[in-house]
Design a protein around this motif. Structure first.
Motif, mmCIF file in Angstrom:
data_model
loop_
_atom_site.group_PDB
_atom_site.id
_atom_site.type_symbol
_atom_site.label_atom_id
_atom_site.label_comp_id
_atom_site.label_asym_id
_atom_site.label_seq_id
_atom_site.Cartn_x
_atom_site.Cartn_y
_atom_site.Cartn_z
ATOM 1 N N UNK A 246 -70.983 77.873 -105.748
ATOM 2 C CA UNK A 246 -70.072 78.873 -105.172
ATOM 3 C C UNK A 246 -70.638 80.274 -105.329
ATOM 4 N N UNK A 247 -71.272 80.536 -106.493
ATOM 5 C CA UNK A 247 -71.849 81.866 -106.726
ATOM 6 C C UNK A 247 -72.871 82.206 -105.654
ATOM 7 N N UNK A 248 -73.637 81.210 -105.234
ATOM 8 C CA UNK A 248 -74.655 81.437 -104.207
ATOM 9 C C UNK A 248 -74.010 81.837 -102.879
ATOM 10 N N UNK A 249 -72.801 81.321 -102.656
ATOM 11 C CA UNK A 249 -72.135 81.584 -101.373
ATOM 12 C C UNK A 249 -71.465 82.956 -101.332
ATOM 13 N N UNK A 250 -71.288 83.565 -102.494
ATOM 14 C CA UNK A 250 -70.612 84.871 -102.582
ATOM 15 C C UNK A 250 -69.335 84.888 -101.761
ATOM 16 N N UNK A 251 -68.411 84.014 -102.115
ATOM 17 C CA UNK A 251 -67.173 83.869 -101.348
ATOM 18 C C UNK A 251 -66.236 85.034 -101.616
ATOM 19 N N UNK A 252 -65.862 85.690 -100.532
ATOM 20 C CA UNK A 252 -64.985 86.843 -100.687
ATOM 21 C C UNK A 252 -63.847 86.801 -99.679
ATOM 22 N N UNK A 253 -62.781 87.484 -100.004
ATOM 23 C CA UNK A 253 -61.655 87.594 -99.080
ATOM 24 C C UNK A 253 -60.960 88.915 -99.328
ATOM 25 N N UNK A 254 -60.119 89.272 -98.388
ATOM 26 C CA UNK A 254 -59.387 90.534 -98.482
ATOM 27 C C UNK A 254 -57.896 90.278 -98.684
ATOM 28 N N UNK A 255 -57.420 90.406 -99.913
ATOM 29 C CA UNK A 255 -56.006 90.107 -100.177
ATOM 30 C C UNK A 255 -55.053 91.107 -99.522
ATOM 31 N N UNK A 256 -55.587 92.219 -99.018
ATOM 32 C CA UNK A 256 -54.710 93.257 -98.465
ATOM 33 C C UNK A 256 -54.304 93.001 -97.023
ATOM 34 N N UNK A 257 -55.018 92.119 -96.345
ATOM 35 C CA UNK A 257 -54.695 91.920 -94.934
ATOM 36 C C UNK A 257 -53.580 90.891 -94.776
ATOM 37 N N UNK A 258 -53.089 90.749 -93.556
ATOM 38 C CA UNK A 258 -52.101 89.708 -93.270
ATOM 39 C C UNK A 258 -52.783 88.352 -93.399
ATOM 40 N N UNK A 259 -52.047 87.388 -93.882
ATOM 41 C CA UNK A 259 -52.668 86.113 -94.233
ATOM 42 C C UNK A 259 -53.077 85.288 -93.020
ATOM 43 N N UNK A 260 -54.127 84.486 -93.224
ATOM 44 C CA UNK A 260 -54.478 83.430 -92.293
ATOM 45 C C UNK A 260 -54.990 82.270 -93.128
ATOM 46 N N UNK A 261 -54.939 81.085 -92.577
ATOM 47 C CA UNK A 261 -55.384 79.929 -93.355
ATOM 48 C C UNK A 261 -55.188 78.636 -92.610
ATOM 49 N N UNK A 262 -55.012 77.592 -93.372
ATOM 50 C CA UNK A 262 -55.036 76.229 -92.870
ATOM 51 C C UNK A 262 -53.720 75.505 -93.089
ATOM 52 N N UNK A 263 -53.322 74.725 -92.109
ATOM 53 C CA UNK A 263 -52.218 73.799 -92.323
ATOM 54 C C UNK A 263 -52.836 72.513 -92.881
ATOM 55 N N UNK A 264 -52.361 72.065 -94.028
ATOM 56 C CA UNK A 264 -52.887 70.836 -94.632
ATOM 57 C C UNK A 264 -52.087 69.634 -94.134
ATOM 58 N N UNK A 265 -50.797 69.746 -94.198
ATOM 59 C CA UNK A 265 -49.930 68.723 -93.601
ATOM 60 C C UNK A 265 -48.521 69.277 -93.449
ATOM 61 N N UNK A 266 -47.752 68.670 -92.546
ATOM 62 C CA UNK A 266 -46.387 69.129 -92.294
ATOM 63 C C UNK A 266 -45.480 67.926 -92.172
ATOM 64 N N UNK A 267 -44.225 68.128 -92.527
ATOM 65 C CA UNK A 267 -43.271 67.042 -92.352
ATOM 66 C C UNK A 267 -41.881 67.635 -92.158
ATOM 67 N N UNK A 268 -40.964 66.764 -91.758
ATOM 68 C CA UNK A 268 -39.578 67.209 -91.586
ATOM 69 C C UNK A 268 -38.763 66.666 -92.747
ATOM 70 N N UNK A 269 -38.170 67.571 -93.494
ATOM 71 C CA UNK A 269 -37.341 67.185 -94.622
ATOM 72 C C UNK A 269 -35.893 67.338 -94.170
ATOM 73 N N UNK A 270 -35.121 66.254 -94.305
ATOM 74 C CA UNK A 270 -33.756 66.269 -93.757
ATOM 75 C C UNK A 270 -32.927 67.434 -94.272
ATOM 76 N N UNK A 271 -33.069 67.731 -95.553
ATOM 77 C CA UNK A 271 -32.263 68.817 -96.114
ATOM 78 C C UNK A 271 -32.831 70.195 -95.850
#
Ligand code: GTP
Ligand code: MG
Length: 375
Positions: A246-271
């Motif tokens: 991971x250090x080699x990849x120098x992974x960075x992000x900006x916590x100040x911006x509006x979020x974006x990302x991934x849906x992992x899974x979704x379901x319908x919960x009756x309640x």
């Protein structure tokens, strides 16, 4: 003069010109375009057809993706902070994926101080003894990974390829390696089940070498670690190696911006309504934010972590369960936070419409008879 957006269907155009829709279809056909009523027309065609009926056209842009583009504009260097790597474990059936993930989760899941049983939310964040974090993507069949790949985006920063050392490199091992290689995702090899009598990790190294994947302790570039997922041997060492990668990849992000990302899974919960497990990739997601994923949108009504504890916000590489979408976005969809609900609804509707048209286009070519019947 017709004022048009780039989003006009055949029937919209007919209505605007106050002309029967079949005449518009016939005109389209005369310029070799097979169309159906709900099909969206490109600007060029609209102009041609409109001129045919004596109308001039003027285009007013309502860029479908303007809002999205805005959220993908470049970050300022000073706003970027380090983020945890997002890691996937891949390997052949029974080689120990679940055992490894379970072991990691049991020993390292954060918030261990407070109680609560860990929920399966498809992704979780662990804190290592060194104090650093890793986010694991733990989706059945790795649908999200595959779906994201199909969209040309990366869901994973690093892949752990797990191989049982009492077995051998198997077809799904090869598939996983090819998958990661094609996606440009760095790999760390885990030689599992070293506690089993007859385990032979050297043989695995040899098989990998034969495939041109030479591990580090044999002079190659791939890190590897002998482990027993069942007994917890070598697991922390494996994770530290993942962090080196991971250090080699120098992974960075900006916590100040509006979020974006991934849906992992979704379901319908009756309640509770629609429940989505998500992973924030950039920005910070907050309760109350307007969210959009695929054809669905809404406002984040509530957000919890993998221990079912409420969260007010989730930053980069943080997984969460959220309530608030008006439907179930698909695994692998990206989500975005938008400025207004109006904007989100607009884009969601346009996507729904586009999807419908796509469906129509992929149906069989229409014959004249079909068109007659449809009208
Ligand atoms: P699928 O989800 O079916 O693809 O399998 P998996 O890769 O998740 O493997 P899983 O973790 O379910 O492990 C398969 C079997 O191997 C289980 O019976 C585990 O208990 C066993 N196992 C996994 N890791 C080890 C290990 O390090 N040592 C020993 N002795 N057994 C292990
Ligand atoms: Mg499993």
């Amino acid at each position: 003069i017709l004022k048009l957006t780039e989003y006009v269907t055949v029937s919209d155009l007919a209505n605007m010109m106050n002309i029967p829709v079949n005449e518009v279809i016939a005109t389209c056909m005369s310029i070799d375009m097979m169309v159906s009523i709900n099909m969206r027309l490109d600007a060029e065609t609209i102009k041609l057809v409109a001129e045919e009926f004596g109308f001039e056209t003027e285009f007013v842009s309502t860029d479908v993706v303007a809002a999205i583009q805005e959220s993908t504009e470049e970050d300022k260097e000073e706003d970027l902070v380090e983020r945890a790597p997002i890691v996937t474990v891949m390997g052949h059936v029974d080689h120990g994926k679940t055992s490894l993930l379970d072991n990691i989760r049991k020993t390292n899941v954060i918030a261990g101080e407070a109680g609560g049983i860990t929920q399966h939310i498809g992704s979780y964040n662990v804190k290592l003894p060194s104090g650093r974090h890793i986010t694991f993507l733990d989706t059945p069949g790795h649908e999200a990974f595959t779906a994201m790949r199909a969209r040309g985006a990366k869901a994973t920063d690093i892949a752990i390829i797990i191989i049982a050392s009492d077995d051998k490199v198997m077809p799904q091992t090869v598939e996983a390696i090819n998958h990661a290689t094609a996606a440009g995702v760095p790999m760390v090899f885990a030689f599992n089940k070293i506690d089993v009598a007859g385990a032979d990790p050297a043989k695995i190294r040899e098989q990998l070498a034969a495939m041109n994947y030479l591990v580090e302790d044999w002079g190659g570039k791939y890190q590897c670690q002998e482990i027993s997922a069942k007994k917890g041997i070598g697991v922390n060492e494996l994770l530290e190696k993942v962090l080196l990668e991971a250090d080699l990849l120098e992974l960075k992000a900006n916590p100040k911006r509006r979020a974006s990302g991934l849906i992992i899974e979704s379901s319908l919960d009756k309640g509770r309504g629609y429940v989505s497990n998500i992973l924030v990739q950039n920005g910070t997601l907050k309760v109350g934010d307007v969210i959009l994923a695929g054809k669905y949108y809404g406002r984040v009504k509530a957000m919890t972590n993998e221990r079912n504890q409420p969260l007010k916000e989730a930053g980069p590489s943080v997984p969460a369960t959220i309530l608030g979408f008006n439907g179930a976005p698909s695994a692998g969809d990206t989500f975005n936070v938008l400025e207004t609900e109006h904007e989100a609804r607009d884009i969601a509707n346009k996507r729904t419409q586009l999807e419908r048209e796509q469906g129509l286009r992929t149906q069989k070519m229409l014959t004249l008879d079909d068109i007659g019947r449809r009208i």
